[in-house]
Write a protein that holds these residues in place. Structure first.
Motif, PDB file in Angstrom:
ATOM      1  N   ASP A   1      13.805 -36.073  -4.633  1.00 33.25           N
ATOM      2  CA  ASP A   1      13.081 -34.937  -4.058  1.00 33.25           C
ATOM      3  C   ASP A   1      12.534 -34.050  -5.175  1.00 33.25           C
ATOM      4  O   ASP A   1      11.396 -33.575  -5.100  1.00 33.25           O
ATOM      5  N   MET A   2      13.322 -33.850  -6.208  1.00 27.18           N
ATOM      6  CA  MET A   2      12.845 -33.024  -7.333  1.00 27.18           C
ATOM      7  C   MET A   2      11.668 -33.704  -8.027  1.00 27.18           C
ATOM      8  O   MET A   2      10.710 -33.052  -8.434  1.00 27.18           O
ATOM      9  N   GLN A   3      11.737 -35.036  -8.133  1.00 28.45           N
ATOM     10  CA  GLN A   3      10.634 -35.773  -8.747  1.00 28.45           C
ATOM     11  C   GLN A   3       9.373 -35.645  -7.898  1.00 28.45           C
ATOM     12  O   GLN A   3       8.270 -35.458  -8.413  1.00 28.45           O
ATOM     13  N   ARG A   4       9.562 -35.742  -6.572  1.00 30.41           N
ATOM     14  CA  ARG A   4       8.386 -35.611  -5.688  1.00 30.41           C
ATOM     15  C   ARG A   4       7.776 -34.215  -5.825  1.00 30.41           C
ATOM     16  O   ARG A   4       6.559 -34.055  -5.874  1.00 30.41           O
ATOM     17  N   PHE A   5       8.648 -33.204  -5.909  1.00 30.68           N
ATOM     18  CA  PHE A   5       8.160 -31.827  -6.074  1.00 30.68           C
ATOM     19  C   PHE A   5       7.269 -31.737  -7.318  1.00 30.68           C
ATOM     20  O   PHE A   5       6.180 -31.166  -7.281  1.00 30.68           O
ATOM     21  N   LYS A   6       7.750 -32.356  -8.400  1.00 29.60           N
ATOM     22  CA  LYS A   6       6.980 -32.334  -9.649  1.00 29.60           C
ATOM     23  C   LYS A   6       5.680 -33.130  -9.484  1.00 29.60           C
ATOM     24  O   LYS A   6       4.609 -32.689  -9.921  1.00 29.60           O
ATOM     25  N   ASP A   7       5.774 -34.290  -8.855  1.00 29.87           N
ATOM     26  CA  ASP A   7       4.591 -35.150  -8.688  1.00 29.87           C
ATOM     27  C   ASP A   7       3.502 -34.469  -7.850  1.00 29.87           C
ATOM     28  O   ASP A   7       2.314 -34.746  -8.007  1.00 29.87           O
ATOM     29  N   ILE A   8       3.925 -33.598  -6.936  1.00 33.36           N
ATOM     30  CA  ILE A   8       2.950 -32.900  -6.082  1.00 33.36           C
ATOM     31  C   ILE A   8       2.368 -31.688  -6.804  1.00 33.36           C
ATOM     32  O   ILE A   8       1.157 -31.470  -6.789  1.00 33.36           O
ATOM     33  N   THR A   9       3.261 -30.916  -7.437  1.00 37.15           N
ATOM     34  CA  THR A   9       2.798 -29.612  -7.944  1.00 37.15           C
ATOM     35  C   THR A   9       2.222 -29.649  -9.360  1.00 37.15           C
ATOM     36  O   THR A   9       1.447 -28.771  -9.724  1.00 37.15           O
ATOM     37  N   LEU A  10       2.599 -30.662 -10.149  1.00 35.16           N
ATOM     38  CA  LEU A  10       2.176 -30.642 -11.561  1.00 35.16           C
ATOM     39  C   LEU A  10       0.804 -31.277 -11.842  1.00 35.16           C
ATOM     40  O   LEU A  10      -0.035 -30.654 -12.501  1.00 35.16           O
ATOM     41  N   PRO A  11       0.556 -32.514 -11.365  1.00 40.03           N
ATOM     42  CA  PRO A  11      -0.742 -33.125 -11.721  1.00 40.03           C
ATOM     43  C   PRO A  11      -1.900 -32.283 -11.204  1.00 40.03           C
ATOM     44  O   PRO A  11      -1.865 -31.780 -10.078  1.00 40.03           O
ATOM     45  N   CYS A  12      -2.905 -32.160 -12.037  1.00 41.05           N
ATOM     46  CA  CYS A  12      -3.995 -31.241 -11.715  1.00 41.05           C
ATOM     47  C   CYS A  12      -5.278 -32.020 -11.464  1.00 41.05           C
ATOM     48  O   CYS A  12      -5.639 -32.895 -12.244  1.00 41.05           O
ATOM     49  N   THR A  13      -5.962 -31.674 -10.394  1.00 38.75           N
ATOM     50  CA  THR A  13      -7.168 -32.402 -10.017  1.00 38.75           C
ATOM     51  C   THR A  13      -8.398 -31.956 -10.818  1.00 38.75           C
ATOM     52  O   THR A  13      -9.402 -32.646 -10.848  1.00 38.75           O
TER      53      THR A  13
ATOM     54  N   PRO B   1      -9.900 -31.041 -14.473  1.00 44.99           N
ATOM     55  CA  PRO B   1      -9.622 -31.102 -15.906  1.00 44.99           C
ATOM     56  C   PRO B   1      -9.647 -29.705 -16.529  1.00 44.99           C
ATOM     57  O   PRO B   1     -10.486 -28.882 -16.165  1.00 44.99           O
ATOM     58  N   GLY B   2      -8.720 -29.460 -17.440  1.00 44.05           N
ATOM     59  CA  GLY B   2      -8.684 -28.165 -18.125  1.00 44.05           C
ATOM     60  C   GLY B   2      -8.094 -27.044 -17.290  1.00 44.05           C
ATOM     61  O   GLY B   2      -8.134 -25.881 -17.689  1.00 44.05           O
ATOM     62  N   SER B   3      -7.563 -27.377 -16.117  1.00 42.77           N
ATOM     63  CA  SER B   3      -6.986 -26.351 -15.248  1.00 42.77           C
ATOM     64  C   SER B   3      -5.501 -26.622 -15.033  1.00 42.77           C
ATOM     65  O   SER B   3      -4.972 -27.639 -15.467  1.00 42.77           O
ATOM     66  N   ARG B   4      -4.847 -25.723 -14.336  1.00 41.28           N
ATOM     67  CA  ARG B   4      -3.463 -25.978 -13.934  1.00 41.28           C
ATOM     68  C   ARG B   4      -3.264 -25.491 -12.509  1.00 41.28           C
ATOM     69  O   ARG B   4      -4.040 -24.656 -12.003  1.00 41.28           O
ATOM     70  N   ASN B   5      -2.242 -26.018 -11.896  1.00 46.89           N
ATOM     71  CA  ASN B   5      -1.927 -25.614 -10.523  1.00 46.89           C
ATOM     72  C   ASN B   5      -1.108 -24.325 -10.528  1.00 46.89           C
ATOM     73  O   ASN B   5      -0.588 -23.902 -11.562  1.00 46.89           O
ATOM     74  N   VAL B   6      -0.996 -23.756  -9.336  1.00 46.41           N
ATOM     75  CA  VAL B   6      -0.264 -22.495  -9.173  1.00 46.41           C
ATOM     76  C   VAL B   6       0.921 -22.720  -8.249  1.00 46.41           C
ATOM     77  O   VAL B   6       0.775 -23.385  -7.212  1.00 46.41           O
ATOM     78  N   VAL B   7       2.082 -22.195  -8.629  1.00 48.81           N
ATOM     79  CA  VAL B   7       3.225 -22.181  -7.702  1.00 48.81           C
ATOM     80  C   VAL B   7       3.553 -20.724  -7.386  1.00 48.81           C
ATOM     81  O   VAL B   7       3.689 -19.903  -8.291  1.00 48.81           O
ATOM     82  N   VAL B   8       3.625 -20.439  -6.084  1.00 50.72           N
ATOM     83  CA  VAL B   8       3.916 -19.075  -5.639  1.00 50.72           C
ATOM     84  C   VAL B   8       5.283 -19.088  -4.970  1.00 50.72           C
ATOM     85  O   VAL B   8       5.547 -19.938  -4.106  1.00 50.72           O
ATOM     86  N   MET B   9       6.136 -18.160  -5.381  1.00 50.47           N
ATOM     87  CA  MET B   9       7.493 -18.141  -4.802  1.00 50.47           C
ATOM     88  C   MET B   9       7.978 -16.716  -4.578  1.00 50.47           C
ATOM     89  O   MET B   9       7.518 -15.775  -5.253  1.00 50.47           O
ATOM     90  N   GLY B  10       8.899 -16.571  -3.638  1.00 54.01           N
ATOM     91  CA  GLY B  10       9.532 -15.281  -3.395  1.00 54.01           C
ATOM     92  C   GLY B  10      10.470 -14.927  -4.537  1.00 54.01           C
ATOM     93  O   GLY B  10      10.922 -15.793  -5.289  1.00 54.01           O
ATOM     94  N   ARG B  11      10.774 -13.643  -4.631  1.00 56.53           N
ATOM     95  CA  ARG B  11      11.627 -13.166  -5.737  1.00 56.53           C
ATOM     96  C   ARG B  11      12.994 -13.863  -5.755  1.00 56.53           C
ATOM     97  O   ARG B  11      13.518 -14.226  -6.801  1.00 56.53           O
ATOM     98  N   LYS B  12      13.565 -14.099  -4.565  1.00 62.87           N
ATOM     99  CA  LYS B  12      14.913 -14.702  -4.546  1.00 62.87           C
ATOM    100  C   LYS B  12      14.872 -16.169  -4.987  1.00 62.87           C
ATOM    101  O   LYS B  12      15.810 -16.655  -5.605  1.00 62.87           O
ATOM    102  N   THR B  13      13.778 -16.846  -4.659  1.00 65.11           N
ATOM    103  CA  THR B  13      13.647 -18.234  -5.130  1.00 65.11           C
ATOM    104  C   THR B  13      13.496 -18.262  -6.635  1.00 65.11           C
ATOM    105  O   THR B  13      14.117 -19.080  -7.317  1.00 65.11           O
ATOM    106  N   TRP B  14      12.682 -17.347  -7.172  1.00 66.89           N
ATOM    107  CA  TRP B  14      12.563 -17.237  -8.638  1.00 66.89           C
ATOM    108  C   TRP B  14      13.948 -17.050  -9.259  1.00 66.89           C
ATOM    109  O   TRP B  14      14.321 -17.738 -10.216  1.00 66.89           O
TER     110      TRP B  14
END
Ligand SMILES: NC(=O)c1ccc[n+]([C@@H]2O[C@H](COP(=O)([O-])OP(=O)(O)OC[C@H]3O[C@@H](n4cnc5c(N)ncnc54)[C@H](OP(=O)(O)O)[C@@H]3O)[C@@H](O)[C@H]2O)c1
Length: 180
Positions: A28-40, A42-55
């Protein structure tokens, strides 16, 4: 600015317990990375938004999540965050900030319960990446009901790890009535 949700839930839609995750599944952790990390884009990055308690629930060595722009939602004006991590007082504000940044691609809302409750109701929420885990983990934080507005577009086989059975399921927001 649209976004997707990434979440792992148990049979009762439980997502967390005592401030942390009730399970530890490497796939599951690998899938999380596979979804959120690769960027569609070029030269950009994805954004992860989280609540304070999750941070705060992320072990210090894992935060900020590398290779992604991390945004923490909090009403606290005095939050101390590492360089490069942004703070916004609401999800809407976070999305407005993201819209103004050039080098970002996809946006993912990654928890927790309070943020998911708001996020899933927004029109901008176009997809859900859900890990469904068998069993009831007696959680104290829950994911909202997944409404008929979302249809399943992809479902994995049943997987097993550490005696836990789970599968991955992708949901997409339905379009207009003609698309249903
Ligand atoms: N299973 C999963 O996929 C998954 C994913 C992520 C987290 N989790 C679990 O979920 C639990 C944490 O969830 P939680 O619901 O307790 O906390 P949370 O949503 O992570 O954080 C709550 C805090 O974030 C801010 N916040 C959240 N939504 C907001 C909104 N719509 N508007 C303004 N501020 C907002 C507030 O911060 P301030 O109080 O600072 O104003 C609020 O107190 C943990 O157990 C964690 O392990 C599970």
């Amino acid at each position: 600015m649209t976004f997707s949700i990434v979440v792992a839930i148990d049979e009762k839609r439980g997502i967390g317990k005592s401030g942390g995750l009730p399970w530890r599944l490497s796939r599951d952790m690998q899938r999380f990375k596979d979804i959120t990390l690769p960027c569609t884009k070029p030269g950009s990055r994805n954004v992860v938004v989280m609540g304070r308690k999750t941070w705060e629930s992320l072990p210090a060595k894992f935060r900020p999540l590398p290779g992604r722009l991390n945004i923490v939602i909090s009403s606290r004006s005095n939050m101390i965050l590492p360089d490069g991590v942004l703070c916004a007082s609401s999800l809407r504000l976070a999305l407005e900030i993201v819209q103004k940044i050039q080098d970002v691609a996809d946006v993912f809302v990654i928890g927790g319960g309070m943020l998911f409750a708001e996020a899933i109701k927004l029109d901008a929420c176009q997809g859900l990446y859900v890990t469904h885990i068998d069993g009831d983990f007696l959680c104290d934080v829950f994911f909202p009901q997944i409404s008929e507005n979302f249809k399943i577009v992809n479902k994995s086989d049943l997987l097993e790890e550490q005696g836990l059975r789970f599968y991955f399921c992708d949901y997409k927001k339905r379009g207009p009535i003609s698309d249903r």
